[in-house]
Design an enzyme around this catalytic site. Sequence first.
Site, mmCIF file in Angstrom:
data_model
loop_
_atom_site.group_PDB
_atom_site.id
_atom_site.type_symbol
_atom_site.label_atom_id
_atom_site.label_comp_id
_atom_site.label_asym_id
_atom_site.label_seq_id
_atom_site.Cartn_x
_atom_site.Cartn_y
_atom_site.Cartn_z
ATOM 1 N N GLN A 27 0.805 -1.219 0.000
ATOM 2 C CA GLN A 27 0.000 0.000 0.000
ATOM 3 C C GLN A 27 0.839 1.270 0.000
ATOM 4 O OE1 GLN A 27 -2.638 -0.225 3.397
ATOM 5 N NE2 GLN A 27 -4.352 -0.805 2.109
ATOM 6 N N TYR A 54 4.215 -11.058 4.346
ATOM 7 C CA TYR A 54 3.667 -9.727 4.101
ATOM 8 C C TYR A 54 4.230 -9.150 2.811
ATOM 9 C CZ TYR A 54 2.112 -9.779 9.025
ATOM 10 O OH TYR A 54 1.518 -10.083 10.227
#
Length: 336
Positions: A27, A54
Amino acid sequence: METRNLGRSGLKITELAYGNWITHGSQVEEDAAVGCVRQALEVGITTFDTADVYAATRAESVLGKALAGERREGLEIFTKVYWPTGPGHNDHGLSRKHILESIDGSLRRLGTDYVDLYQAHRYDHETPLEETMLAFADVVRSGKALYIGVSEWRAEEIREAAALARELHVPLVSNQPQYNVLWRVIEAEVVPACEELGLGQVVWSPIAQGVLTGKYLPGQPPPEGSRATDQAGGADFVARWLEDPILTAIQELRPLADQAGLSLAQLAIAWTLQNPNVSAAIIGASRPEQVTENAKAAGVTLDDDLMEAIDKTLENLVERDPAKTVSPHTRDFQAR
C-alpha cells in the site's frame, strides 16, 4: 514509551510495537514506509513486527532497510513463518524444512543475524507438532532467534506447544492474536491459558483495521483512499465491521474519548493495553503523523467507570465466541 516484559520472559518490549502487515511493500511507497519506521523510533518504539509473507516478502526487506544503521541491541525484531512464500509444495506450513529455510530468508531480508521473536503464523494441522517445536528449538539453539511465539493459536494448541517447549527447554513466550474492543474472543480461553503458562499477548488490529478511529460513518460510503476502498490492501478485512449498528456505537464512544482527552483511536489502543496479559499492541501507519498520534495512547490508564461505559456502549456488538479464536483472516496472504 513504557516497556513491558514479554510474558514471563526477561525480554522487555515497548508496549506499542510497530507492524507493517498490509502497508509496507504494497500500500505504501518505500520512502513513506521508511518515514513511518523512523517516526516510530522517534517516539520511542523499539519493537517491530513483520512476517515473511507480508507483501510477498517485500515487507521484511523494507523494514530491514528502514532499521539499517540502528544499534541492533536496542531493537526487538519479530517475524513469522507459515504462509506460502514461494511456488513449491514445501514453501508453506511448519515443517522442519520450511522453518529452517524460512528463518534464513527472513534474516537475509531483514539484514540481521537474529530475530528476537520467531512466531508460528498459524497452527499447521498437516505437520506433527513435535516436528515443528523441534525445528523451532533448533532455530533458537543456532542463535537465529532468541524466543519463539505463536499467532492465532487456540488455547488447547498453545497448551500442547508449551508442554513440548518445556521438554525442549525452548522459550515459548507469546501469542499474537487479533484483539480489540470489538473482537474479544481470546478473553474466554486463550488469555487464561497464556496467563497460566507465562505467555504474553502481542495483539494486532487494536483499532479494528481503522474502524475504531471513527472515520467510517453509518449510512455513508467509506472515505476515498481508506482501507475499505482498497481492494488490494484490506477492504475485505474491514467489511465485517462496516455495519450501521457498529458504526453508530463507535460514534457514541466519541464523548467518552473526549472526556479522557483522547482520540477514538487512542481510546481503542489504551483499552487494549488495559488487559494485563497484553504485552504489546501492534500499530501500523501509512503516514508518520499517524504513528505520532497513536503513540499518545502509551502509558494511558482508563479508569473503571470509563471502561464500564465503553462496555455498555458496545454491548451486544462485541464478538466473544471462543469457538472463533482464530479470526477469519486465514487465507493465503501471498498476494499482499
